[in-house]
Design a protein around this motif. Structure first.
Motif, PDB file in Angstrom:
ATOM      1  N   ARG A   1      47.167  56.536  49.557  1.00 16.97           N
ATOM      2  CA  ARG A   1      48.042  55.838  48.616  1.00 16.97           C
ATOM      3  C   ARG A   1      48.010  54.341  48.954  1.00 16.97           C
ATOM      4  NH1 ARG A   1      47.148  59.567  46.212  1.00 16.97           N
ATOM      5  NH2 ARG A   1      48.505  61.169  45.328  1.00 16.97           N
TER       6      ARG A   1
ATOM      7  N   CYS B   1      45.807  49.716  45.377  1.00 20.83           N
ATOM      8  CA  CYS B   1      44.813  50.558  44.697  1.00 20.83           C
ATOM      9  C   CYS B   1      44.633  50.110  43.250  1.00 20.83           C
ATOM     10  CB  CYS B   1      45.277  52.010  44.721  1.00 20.83           C
ATOM     11  SG  CYS B   1      44.157  53.117  43.836  1.00 20.83           S
TER      12      CYS B   1
ATOM     13  N   TRP C   1      44.937  59.117  40.981  1.00 16.54           N
ATOM     14  CA  TRP C   1      45.777  59.889  41.891  1.00 16.54           C
ATOM     15  C   TRP C   1      46.190  61.230  41.293  1.00 16.54           C
ATOM     16  CZ3 TRP C   1      49.775  55.747  44.013  1.00 16.54           C
ATOM     17  CH2 TRP C   1      49.068  54.813  44.767  1.00 16.54           C
TER      18      TRP C   1
HETATM   19  S1  SF4 Z   1      41.401  55.466  45.069  1.00 13.05           S
HETATM   20 FE1  SF4 Z   1      43.047  54.034  45.570  1.00 13.05          FE
HETATM   21  S2  SF4 Z   1      44.350  55.143  47.029  1.00 13.05           S
HETATM   22 FE2  SF4 Z   1      42.380  56.188  46.954  1.00 13.05          FE
HETATM   23  S3  SF4 Z   1      41.148  55.270  48.643  1.00 13.05           S
HETATM   24 FE3  SF4 Z   1      40.657  54.170  46.761  1.00 13.05          FE
HETATM   25  S4  SF4 Z   1      42.041  52.410  46.794  1.00 13.05           S
HETATM   26 FE4  SF4 Z   1      42.891  53.917  48.221  1.00 13.05          FE
END
Ligand code: SF4
Length: 202
Positions: free
Chosen positions: A33, A37, A43
């Motif tokens: 998280r 990001c 997510w």
């Molecule tokens: S998708 Fe987002 S939360 Fe996941 S590793 Fe990449 S930057 Fe981090």
């Protein structure tokens, strides 16, 4: 056949994710998280379009000639692509050995997953964040132990040139000194390719 949710496919990428022409395939689902990001849409594992390795192969093979001519192929990103190792293994069976298959990964996944992925992948772009356990935890919300163990194991398999580790300057989380320390630790572990860069926060 294994199915997975994808939230993006981006064609004709040149030298951003590997040596040749690549197609970036982004899986939904991530164990981290990260505070900045830019793929928060990834997510939610319920979001994205359903694909099987077969439907993905049918879609991306349009660029096969480019892949073969430039030593390119598919880079799996996300989210965290290694969570979909079963999908990636089936995809390798479909595309054969000539396509370059890379993963852009945090390596924050179980060891068995990395072991299984390494049997079919050609290389890695490792998004390491920071080597300090405290900074890593503050920035990602997760422990760094799996990452370090997995990276160490990958390096022990030989051919360190197939691994690129990205070390970001993360505003508010690490300093220039922290980044320098991370790079030194990575070099001591045997990492040959390090990409130091700056997160731009908007
Ligand atoms: S998708 Fe987002 S939360 Fe996941 S590793 Fe990449 S930057 Fe981090």
């Amino acid at each position: 056949m294994t199915a997975a949710k994808l939230f993006g496919i981006s064609r004709h990428r040149l030298t951003t994710d590997g040596a040749g022409v690549t197609t970036l395939v982004a899986f939904s689902g991530c164990p981290l998280r990260c505070k900045y990001c830019i793929n928060k849409g990834s997510w939610d594992t319920a979001k994205g379009r359903d694909y099987t390795p077969e439907t993905l192969f049918e879609e991306v093979k349009i660029d096969q000639l480019y892949f073969l001519a430039t030593h390119g192929g598919v880079t799996f990103g996300g989210g965290e692509p290694l969570l979909q190792v079963g999908f990636i293994k089936e995809f390798r069976e479909l595309c054969g050995s000539q396509w370059q298959l890379l993963a852009e990964t945090s390596l924050n996944v179980p060891f068995e997953t990395v072991q299984a992925a390494d049997a079919v992948l050609d290389g890695y772009i490792v998004d390491i964040k920071d080597m300090s356990p405290e900074i890593y935890q503050a920035y990602t919300g997760k422990d760094i132990v799996l990452v370090l163990n997995n990276l160490e194991w990958l390096l022990k398999q030989g051919n360190p040139d197939r691994i690129m580790v990205r070390v970001p300057h993360i505003p508010g989380f690490n300093t220039d000194e922290d980044v320098k320390r991370s790079k030194e630790q990575l070099a001591m572990m045997g990492v040959k390719n390090i990409d130091e860069f700056q997160y731009i926060i908007r």
